[in-house]
Every structure is written in C-alpha cells, then in structure tokens.
Write a protein that holds these residues in place. Structure first.
Motif, PDB file in Angstrom:
ATOM      1  N   ASN A 230       0.824  -1.192   0.000  1.00 50.06           N
ATOM      2  CA  ASN A 230       0.000   0.000   0.000  1.00 50.06           C
ATOM      3  C   ASN A 230       0.863   1.249   0.000  1.00 50.06           C
ATOM      4  OD1 ASN A 230      -2.862  -0.815   0.204  1.00 50.06           O
ATOM      5  ND2 ASN A 230      -2.088  -1.930   1.982  1.00 50.06           N
TER       6      ASN A 230
ATOM      7  N   TRP B 148       0.870   3.908  -1.388  1.00 45.23           N
ATOM      8  CA  TRP B 148       0.225   5.226  -1.375  1.00 45.23           C
ATOM      9  C   TRP B 148      -0.035   5.742   0.026  1.00 45.23           C
ATOM     10  CZ3 TRP B 148      -4.435   4.963   1.064  1.00 45.23           C
ATOM     11  CH2 TRP B 148      -5.014   3.699   1.140  1.00 45.23           C
ATOM     12  N   VAL B 149      -0.111   4.838   0.988  1.00 41.23           N
ATOM     13  CA  VAL B 149      -0.416   5.287   2.351  1.00 41.23           C
ATOM     14  C   VAL B 149       0.704   6.148   2.909  1.00 41.23           C
ATOM     15  CG1 VAL B 149      -0.746   4.516   4.730  1.00 41.23           C
ATOM     16  CG2 VAL B 149      -1.878   3.324   2.884  1.00 41.23           C
ATOM     17  N   TRP B 150       1.931   5.793   2.550  1.00 39.42           N
ATOM     18  CA  TRP B 150       3.078   6.428   3.207  1.00 39.42           C
ATOM     19  C   TRP B 150       3.526   7.703   2.523  1.00 39.42           C
ATOM     20  CZ3 TRP B 150       2.217   3.334   6.907  1.00 39.42           C
ATOM     21  CH2 TRP B 150       1.925   1.984   6.649  1.00 39.42           C
TER      22      TRP B 150
END
Lengths: 164, 359
Positions: free
Chosen positions: A155, A157-159
């Motif tokens: 994921n 995109w979360v970071w």
C-alpha cells in the motif's frame, strides 16, 4: 457492600449495585448469594494497582446515570455532560489506557472497555506506523525484507504525499 | 499475574482486544497503518467493508496527460481529510464513474469495460458496451454506477446510467448488458435496495425490480410516479444514495434543497438543512453524488454540501455550501489542489469523488 482487594492488598468497599456494572463481579456475587459475609470479598489481583480506583470512579459516575437512561430519556444537556466527563476520564497516558482495557476486559465492563478502546484508536489516528510504535513502545520487529518489500509495496500510497 | 510490567506491552495485548481497537479505527488509511505497526497487530484480519463506516471520499483529479507522461499510468487522488495527494495506478482509459472504491473504465469504443479498485489493483471484467455505445455518452454526458450489494456477492447487480437514455445492468460473468428503456429523457437514475429510481424533469419514477427472476434483471412489478416540488424543476438535481435511503438534491447558485424519499408514505419529504441534519452530501456536477452521515465522521459538517466544481479554467475548487461557504474546505483547495493545474487537463474528465475501499 462488597470488598475488592487489589494486587497490592488495598481494600475497596463498594456498593453491590455499583460493582454490578462489572458483569464478572455480578456473576461472582450471584454465585455466592446466601453465603457468609466473608464471601463478599473479591480479589482483583490481575489488575494493575492504580486501576481499581479509576474503575470505581467510573462506576460511580455511571451508577448515577445508568446506561438505559443514557440511551432512552437522558436530556441532551446531561448526555453532553457525561460525554465531557468521559473525555476527561479517558484523557490519560497510554499505559493507563492499556491497564484500563485489560481491567475492563477481565471484569467485563462493556462501556468502559469500549470507551478506552475508542480513546486508543483516537490516539492512533492520523499517525504513521513508526509514530504508533513509539507511542505504544512497540519495537519494530518486522524483518528487513518485510519492511523493505512487502509492507510498503502493498500500500505504497499510504506512506506518501505526492505534493512537491 | 505477577509481573505487571508485562501487562503494559502493547504488542502482547490479547488478539481479540487488538482487533477491537482496530475496529474502532474507522479510516481505511489508519487501518493500513495500524497493520504495519508490528506483526501481532498485523495479524488482525483485514477490515470487511461492512465493519467500517462508509469512507470519506477523496477527490480524484482530472486526467492530466502531462502527469501521466511522467508517472506512467497513474491518477492523483486528493485526500481532503489528511491534506495529502495520493498517487494510484489507473490505466489511461476513460474512467467514467466510481462507486464504493471501484472505478468504471471504458475504452474509447466501449469494446472493453472493466472495474478497477485502484487501492488493491483488483480488476473485474464486464461485458463490452457493444454497437449501441457512442463515446459521446461518457465524453459529454454524466454517468454513474451502483452495485446492488457487495461486489463479491455472486448476485451483485451492477447498474450503469449514461446520460440521458441509458440505464443498463449486468452481473459479473454476464456476456451482455441488459437495458431498461426509460420513456423520456432522464435527469438521473439509480439502483438502490432492489429498486430502480428514475429522475425525469418534473417527476420521479420508482420501479420495483423482480428479485425472484434472476435472469431477467429489471422486470417492472410495481411502478410509482412522484411529482417533484416546483422548486426542484429547472435546477440541477441528482439522486444521492445515503445510509437511510435515497435523496434528491437540487442545487442552484444560491443554495440547495434536499428531499428524502419516504418509503412508507411514498413521497419526497423536504429536509431542513439546519444543524440538526446529520447528512453531508458530496456533490459533483458531472458525477455521482454521495451522502455520508456526520455521526460517523467528526470531521464532517452535518447538513452541508461538499461541492466539486470548476470555477475558472484550470482551477478546481471545492466548496462546502451551508448557509455560506465552509472556509476550511475552500482553504484546503485554494492552498493545494490549484497547484496541480498549471497544464491543460482533459476537459472530458473532471474531478470526481472517490470513496476508497479495500474490497
């Protein structure tokens, strides 16, 4: 009146009606009904020593305002007041919250359990995994490969924030 | 227990308690972070959509050829709630609608139609749009999509509305779309709770679909028509599917009207948009609206309308109308999103609200 004895041998005298908010204690009292007075002593040794006090404070506040009333006919003002009181009650360090959760779990006090869990989740909101680890003193024990490969790519995109 | 210090170890909380705390985390992004803290917390099962409240939407930004050139097949999603720009993989195919975390991708001629969840990158192939399809439908008209249930449910019915005459539906694995023929020009259409709602200028029709006959998708069984209030004529209006049913929202430059369809009385009831109303509506000029309850999200203003609309060329603005503007929302986009539009972007694909989901 029943007596709770904490791990550091302190005694807490509580009205039965008040302590009944713990489903565990209620069951114990129910089991021992009709027996001698000495049986109205309950050991709560699996609970951190500061916690019984806090739990009893919580009980007393809620005893004055039973759950049923809280939902059905409590006036808006009173509900607001209780909400404020709870916010203050749970506004404590994360270790105490941990202890409260464990106490609420073993004594089976649903509203306390929910309230404490809610507060913890509020603390975790909007924080990165590293920050959460720091707050809760959890050491990062993912292997280097997991850290580098699996978790971010799962994921990514979360970071990130793509704003230049 | 003897060692009380052991009690405070957050990594060693009983798994059911960790799970309970994780359930109180409502935002998908927080959930993913939660699972990245340590392996015990990671072992918490992934959230099923129904355990999380309907997610706060992101604004999927218009297709921008220059960005795609640099970054490959990606689109930008603006997370209004964390003020972050998120970059996700989306192929350079026209994306004409989104619903519960899925994007409807349609190739130019309509020969390839698919659903994509940009978070998980799962793709689901849908039947092609065939000969009737004209790129005009998605270039200039508005389009929207709804699912009758969770997409993983084998009988989930996917309904697509393409302005102004096309209401089509299919199930995953079908070889073609089934069409419902409206009797005149449609303003909007939606499929909600087994019913097909059609919005015409001046009136609205509700069609009970026959649930027993699975092969035939939309068999009219019960049809009712409701005449719209005068103030809902000649204004922009859309269906909004909320937690508690279907709404009709009418918007004009001075404000909005919100009506809720009352299932028992079979009529539209006007909703007072004062502070007691907990519904916040996300509105887009060209794309489906969505409604969320401010009971689920502290950051939402009940009774407000979050709008995505283009004010001046190359500037995208988000404004919340609620007896005026919500300064927070306006400020957010003034500060950030406008930066993205130095280059020309594709007028055909304006920004749209996208509700992230992991399923």
């Amino acid at each position: 009146m029943i007596t709770l004895i904490s791990s550091d041998k302190r005694k807490f005298h509580v009205l039965e009606e008040v302590a009944n908010q713990s489903l565990t204690i209620r069951d114990v009292i129910e089991d021992r009904r009709g027996r001698r007075r000495a049986d109205r002593i309950i050991l709560v040794t699996n609970i951190n020593s500061k916690i019984p006090e806090k739990v009893i404070v919580y009980w007393l506040r809620h005893f004055l305002m039973p759950e049923e009333i809280a939902h059905a006919s409590m006036s808006h003002k009173k509900a607001e007041k209780l909400k404020k009181w709870e916010a203050k009650f749970f506004d404590t360090d994360i270790d105490t919250l941990n202890d409260l959760i464990l106490a609420a779990d073993s004594l089976d006090i649903p509203s306390l359990f929910d309230g404490a869990c809610e507060k913890v989740s509020d603390i975790l909101k909007n924080r990165s995994a590293e920050e959460v680890g720091e707050i809760s003193k959890i050491e990062n024990e993912f292997t280097h490969e997991e850290e580098e490969e699996e978790i971010p790519s799962e994921n990514a995109w979360v970071w990130r924030n793509e704003f230049a | 227990m003897d060692s009380l210090s052991e009690l405070r170890d957050w990594a060693n909380l009983p798994p059911e308690i960790v799970e309970l705390i994780s359930k109180k985390v409502k935002y998908i992004v927080d959930y993913i972070r939660f699972r990245a803290v340590c392996s015990t917390w990671r072992s918490v099962p992934c959230p099923k959509q129904h355990r999380l409240p309907p997610q706060l939407p992101w604004l999927m930004l218009p297709y921008d050829a220059s960005i795609c050139k640099e970054n490959g097949e990606t689109r930008f999603f603006y997370d209004v709630w964390e003020s972050k720009m998120r970059k996700l993989y989306v192929p350079a195919i026209t994306c004409c609608a989104s619903y519960h975390g899925w994007l409807l991708l349609v190739s130019y001629k309509g020969s390839e139609v698919s659903l994509l969840n940009p978070l998980t990158r799962s793709e689901v192939e849908l039947p092609p749009f065939d000969t009737w399809f004209d790129p005009y439908y998605i270039s200039f008209g508005k389009s929207k999509m709804t699912f009758s249930s969770d997409l993983t449910h084998p009988n989930c019915l996917i309904t697509v509305f393409l302005e102004k005459y096309w209401v089509i539906s299919c199930r995953i694995g079908d070889r073609s779309w089934k069409r419902y023929y409206p009797r005149k020009e449609l303003v909007d259409a939606t499929h909600y709770n087994g019913r097909l709602y059609l919005l015409y200028e001046g009136e609205m029709t509700i069609i009970e679909s026959n649930k027993r006959e699975e092969s035939c998708v939309l068999v009219p069984e019960l049809t009712m028509t409701i005449v719209l209030e005068p103030e809902l004529t000649a204004v922009k209006k859309r269906f909004v599917e909320g937690k508690s049913g279907v709404y009709v929202v009418g918007v004009h430059h001075e404000g909005k009207f919100l009506y809720q369809f009352q299932e028992q009385q079979l009529k539209l009831k006007k909703i007072n948009t004062d502070t007691s109303d907990s519904t916040a509506i996300f509105y887009g000029d060209n794309y489906p609206c969505l409604a969320l309850s401010s009971d689920d999200w502290d950051s939402l203003d009940g009774g407000s309308l979050y709008m995505e609309h283009k004010c001046i060329p190359n500037v995208l603005k988000l404004a919340a109308l609620k007896s005026g503007y919500n300064p927070l929302s306006v400020q957010l986009l003034d500060r950030n999103v406008t930066m993205m539009y130095e280059e020309e972007y594709d007028e055909d694909e304006p920004a749209m609200w996208f509700q992230p989901s992991l399923f």
